[in-house]
Scaffold this motif. Sequence first.
Motif, PDB file in Angstrom:
ATOM      1  N   HIS A  75       0.842  -1.186   0.000  1.00 57.03           N
ATOM      2  CA  HIS A  75       0.000   0.000   0.000  1.00 57.03           C
ATOM      3  C   HIS A  75       0.882   1.243   0.000  1.00 57.03           C
ATOM      4  N   ASP A  76       0.389   2.291  -0.636  1.00 60.79           N
ATOM      5  CA  ASP A  76       1.137   3.542  -0.700  1.00 60.79           C
ATOM      6  C   ASP A  76       0.800   4.478   0.454  1.00 60.79           C
ATOM      7  N   ILE A  77      -0.454   4.396   0.931  1.00 62.03           N
ATOM      8  CA  ILE A  77      -0.926   5.313   1.972  1.00 62.03           C
ATOM      9  C   ILE A  77      -1.924   4.586   2.864  1.00 62.03           C
ATOM     10  N   VAL A  78      -1.845   4.840   4.171  1.00 62.45           N
ATOM     11  CA  VAL A  78      -2.950   4.519   5.068  1.00 62.45           C
ATOM     12  C   VAL A  78      -3.607   5.853   5.412  1.00 62.45           C
ATOM     13  N   HIS A  79      -4.853   5.995   4.978  1.00 63.87           N
ATOM     14  CA  HIS A  79      -5.581   7.247   5.216  1.00 63.87           C
ATOM     15  C   HIS A  79      -6.621   6.995   6.296  1.00 63.87           C
ATOM     16  N   VAL A  80      -6.380   7.544   7.471  1.00 58.40           N
ATOM     17  CA  VAL A  80      -7.276   7.349   8.614  1.00 58.40           C
ATOM     18  C   VAL A  80      -8.304   8.476   8.611  1.00 58.40           C
ATOM     19  N   GLN A  81      -9.559   8.100   8.456  1.00 58.92           N
ATOM     20  CA  GLN A  81     -10.644   9.077   8.473  1.00 58.92           C
ATOM     21  C   GLN A  81     -11.158   9.293   9.891  1.00 58.92           C
ATOM     22  N   ASN A  82     -11.261   8.197  10.647  1.00 59.85           N
ATOM     23  CA  ASN A  82     -11.710   8.275  12.036  1.00 59.85           C
ATOM     24  C   ASN A  82     -11.365   6.959  12.723  1.00 59.85           C
ATOM     25  N   PHE A  83     -10.628   7.022  13.823  1.00 62.97           N
ATOM     26  CA  PHE A  83     -10.254   5.786  14.522  1.00 62.97           C
ATOM     27  C   PHE A  83     -11.046   5.567  15.804  1.00 62.97           C
ATOM     28  N   PHE A  84     -11.886   6.539  16.190  1.00 63.01           N
ATOM     29  CA  PHE A  84     -12.508   6.529  17.513  1.00 63.01           C
ATOM     30  C   PHE A  84     -13.884   5.887  17.480  1.00 63.01           C
ATOM     31  N   PRO A  85     -14.213   5.000  18.450  1.00 64.20           N
ATOM     32  CA  PRO A  85     -13.362   4.530  19.552  1.00 64.20           C
ATOM     33  C   PRO A  85     -12.751   3.145  19.342  1.00 64.20           C
ATOM     34  N   LEU A  86     -13.266   2.352  18.399  1.00 64.71           N
ATOM     35  CA  LEU A  86     -12.927   0.925  18.372  1.00 64.71           C
ATOM     36  C   LEU A  86     -11.642   0.580  17.631  1.00 64.71           C
ATOM     37  N   ILE A  87     -11.171   1.478  16.784  1.00 67.77           N
ATOM     38  CA  ILE A  87      -9.941   1.175  16.032  1.00 67.77           C
ATOM     39  C   ILE A  87      -8.720   1.657  16.802  1.00 67.77           C
ATOM     40  N   SER A  88      -8.821   2.855  17.361  1.00 64.81           N
ATOM     41  CA  SER A  88      -7.789   3.433  18.227  1.00 64.81           C
ATOM     42  C   SER A  88      -6.553   3.879  17.451  1.00 64.81           C
ATOM     43  N   PRO A  89      -5.669   4.653  18.097  1.00 65.60           N
ATOM     44  CA  PRO A  89      -4.424   5.074  17.449  1.00 65.60           C
ATOM     45  C   PRO A  89      -3.469   3.921  17.132  1.00 65.60           C
ATOM     46  N   SER A  90      -3.808   2.701  17.530  1.00 67.04           N
ATOM     47  CA  SER A  90      -2.950   1.567  17.163  1.00 67.04           C
ATOM     48  C   SER A  90      -2.828   1.427  15.647  1.00 67.04           C
ATOM     49  N   VAL A  91      -3.793   1.995  14.907  1.00 70.23           N
ATOM     50  CA  VAL A  91      -3.731   1.953  13.440  1.00 70.23           C
ATOM     51  C   VAL A  91      -2.465   2.635  12.934  1.00 70.23           C
ATOM     52  N   TYR A  92      -2.061   3.732  13.577  1.00 75.69           N
ATOM     53  CA  TYR A  92      -0.848   4.429  13.151  1.00 75.69           C
ATOM     54  C   TYR A  92       0.372   3.531  13.300  1.00 75.69           C
ATOM     55  N   TYR A  93       0.427   2.848  14.438  1.00 74.60           N
ATOM     56  CA  TYR A  93       1.583   2.001  14.726  1.00 74.60           C
ATOM     57  C   TYR A  93       1.638   0.811  13.778  1.00 74.60           C
ATOM     58  N   ALA A  94       0.476   0.266  13.423  1.00 77.11           N
ATOM     59  CA  ALA A  94       0.443  -0.834  12.453  1.00 77.11           C
ATOM     60  C   ALA A  94       1.001  -0.381  11.113  1.00 77.11           C
ATOM     61  N   ALA A  95       0.608   0.809  10.686  1.00 77.30           N
ATOM     62  CA  ALA A  95       1.104   1.336   9.410  1.00 77.30           C
ATOM     63  C   ALA A  95       2.608   1.579   9.466  1.00 77.30           C
ATOM     64  N   LYS A  96       3.069   2.162  10.562  1.00 74.76           N
ATOM     65  CA  LYS A  96       4.498   2.440  10.677  1.00 74.76           C
ATOM     66  C   LYS A  96       5.320   1.152  10.757  1.00 74.76           C
TER      67      LYS A  96
END
Length: 387
Positions: A75-96
């Motif tokens: 993937h070229d980009i992970v575009h987070v539209q809204n992580f709250f509440p069930l996805i959480s900021p852990s999405v950023y760490y998964a992408a990184k």
Amino acid sequence: MRILSVHNRYQIRGGEDESRQAEERLLREMGHEVEVYEEHNDKIATMSSLDVASRTIWSQEAHQIIRQQLKKQTHDIVHVQNFFPLISPSVYYAAKDEGVPVVQTLRNYRLLCPNALFFRDGQVCEDCLGKFVPLPGIVHGCYRESRVASAAVASMLMVHRTLRTWTKMVDVYIALTEFARQKFIEGGFPAEKIVVKSNFVHPDPHPGQGEGGYALFVGRLSVEKGLDTLIAAWKQFQIKVPLKIIGDGPLADSLAEDTKSMPHIEWLGRKPMSEVYDLMGEAMFLIFPSNWYETFGRVAVEAFAKGTPVIAANIGAIAELVEHNRTGLKFTPGDSADLAAKVQWLLEHPQELSQMRQEVRVEYETKYTAKQNYCRLMEIYELARSN
């Protein structure tokens, strides 16, 4: 380009959802591959309060799912539209963890304010802005009117401020207006990482004739949307032009009661978008009486696309969108007398109103079409990839 769009949906679809879906459709139309990872708040009903609080801070499940998706295909980009509440900021760490750049659209003020609105007890509230510990939000139970739930949101904010998640794990933030951008900068977010890209209207709904002889409100029937100011203007100052109201929400019952004794006000309930556009295009003008810091004001831009001027409260992002005496008029937020005066002025100046109809369509064609938005989004994605 392949994009993973990440979104946590609420029970009620609103402007955030519509804007996200429009963006995803546009990307696909332009030949990009868009995958979607989505959670829905319906799931909360089956979870314990502790589980919800835990996932709000860090969702191991979302982290694992997103990593797996990123491992399966490049993937070229992970575009987070809204992580709250069930996805959480852990999405950023998964992408990184997988070396994929992260873009976050700031569709509300959740990262600065527990209730995401900067609005409490019927008025603007900035008590938590810039505070490491958003204690006022907990004390007042600003999220779901619950101190326990508000403490969970506050904990998420504090944990990730401590980890410097907002600074280190996101490559580019998208604010929808310069007003919203400045609020996030005030709240401590890095100015160099926040860019502005507005929402857009696509496909073009084309202008109406504005010959319906009525004013129009479209939106959620809730306190922050300024419905009380709107009704008071018609009730107290006996405005004769009919007012049509489209929408639903917590103030629906009181609105139904008001309209019984006010023949000039007609509540139409929810309407499909095609009917909303038809009514919008024939309205003399749209009224946007919001009492809070809107992050954008999608309804106003839809009105522009239909050639309909906007009378807007002079507050937050909507004040940035509407240019006084060109694309509409501005009134003092919460001031029904000032709103009534602005309505009366437009009724008494048909030539100026006609000129505004031309100007709002130009505003749409200049700033809010799919073409301009797509070009800007590609610039932002390239910026994220170069960081």
